[in-house]
Enzyme design. Structure first.
Site, PDB file in Angstrom:
ATOM      1  N   HIS A  52     -42.513 -43.375 -15.133  1.00  0.00           N
ATOM      2  CA  HIS A  52     -42.489 -44.828 -15.318  1.00  0.00           C
ATOM      3  C   HIS A  52     -42.696 -45.507 -13.970  1.00  0.00           C
ATOM      4  CE1 HIS A  52     -40.040 -45.076 -19.319  1.00  0.00           C
ATOM      5  NE2 HIS A  52     -40.893 -44.055 -19.334  1.00  0.00           N
ATOM      6  N   GLU A  54     -41.085 -47.859 -12.454  1.00  0.00           N
ATOM      7  CA  GLU A  54     -39.869 -48.031 -11.650  1.00  0.00           C
ATOM      8  C   GLU A  54     -39.466 -46.729 -10.966  1.00  0.00           C
ATOM      9  OE1 GLU A  54     -39.337 -50.689 -15.395  1.00  0.00           O
ATOM     10  OE2 GLU A  54     -40.248 -48.755 -14.905  1.00  0.00           O
ATOM     11  N   CYS A  82     -36.126 -49.709 -19.074  1.00  0.00           N
ATOM     12  CA  CYS A  82     -35.598 -48.898 -20.166  1.00  0.00           C
ATOM     13  C   CYS A  82     -34.284 -48.245 -19.701  1.00  0.00           C
ATOM     14  CB  CYS A  82     -36.623 -47.828 -20.542  1.00  0.00           C
ATOM     15  SG  CYS A  82     -36.782 -46.512 -19.303  1.00  0.00           S
ATOM     16  N   CYS A  85     -34.772 -45.924 -16.558  1.00  0.00           N
ATOM     17  CA  CYS A  85     -35.041 -46.642 -15.318  1.00  0.00           C
ATOM     18  C   CYS A  85     -33.826 -47.463 -14.874  1.00  0.00           C
ATOM     19  CB  CYS A  85     -36.283 -47.512 -15.473  1.00  0.00           C
ATOM     20  SG  CYS A  85     -37.781 -46.514 -15.703  1.00  0.00           S
TER      21      CYS A  85
END
Length: 168
Positions: A52, A54, A82, A85
């Site tokens: 992801h 992040e 999410c 993260c």
């Protein structure tokens, strides 16, 4: 640079993901006024569900400063993080999260649950929400609209394969 300026940098990362056929989410990590980490989604290209924006930005920032503790850092993300993260923000000891658009289906800050301000954890993250919210929402909407159109025309496999070739 102000919150909007750094969020524009995160949006530039999201555009990179978009160009690769990835869900267009971007992130930057700022410490002492300097961007020390950048990331955009690469889950499809890397075949890695943890890739992801992040997470990639946090990893780069930690490598740059030589410490997993990002004390005093701010992470800018185009979308509400999410659960994975959000947990990483706590683990990396990020001081502040600034995000653009809420994620009503999977957001783990304000929408579904609140991981980053959980008082039972040993670290909490300050939150600023809604920075360049409309721009952040629009890039996601544009991506999924295009994806639905391509899927309707049987072009989904070509889109993903094209993104994979761009990375290699």
């Amino acid at each position: 640079m102000d919150h909007a300026g750094y969020m524009r940098q995160a949006l530039a990362e999201a555009e990179k993901a978009y160009a690769l056929g990835e869900v267009p989410i971007g992130a930057v990590v700022v410490l002492d006024g300097e961007i020390i980490g950048r990331g955009h989604n690469l889950r499809e290209a890397l075949k890695d569900s943890t890739a992801h924006a992040e997470i990639l930005a946090l990893r780069e920032a930690a490598r740059k400063i030589g410490d997993w503790r990002l004390n005093g850092a701010t992470l800018y993300s185009t979308i509400e993080p999410c659960p994975m993260c959000a947990g990483a923000l706590v683990q990396f000891r990020v001081k502040t999260l600034v995000y653009g658009a809420a994620d009503p289906k999977a957001g783990a800050v304000d929408s579904v649950i609140d991981v980053v301000r959980q008082p039972r954890f040993n670290h909490q993250v300050e939150v600023v929400a809604g920075v360049l919210e409309e721009e952040c929402r629009q890039i996601i909407q544009r991506f999924f609209r295009a994806l639905r159109e391509k899927k309707a025309h049987g072009e989904m496999a070509e889109l993903v394969e094209g993104a994979r070739l761009e990375i290699e």
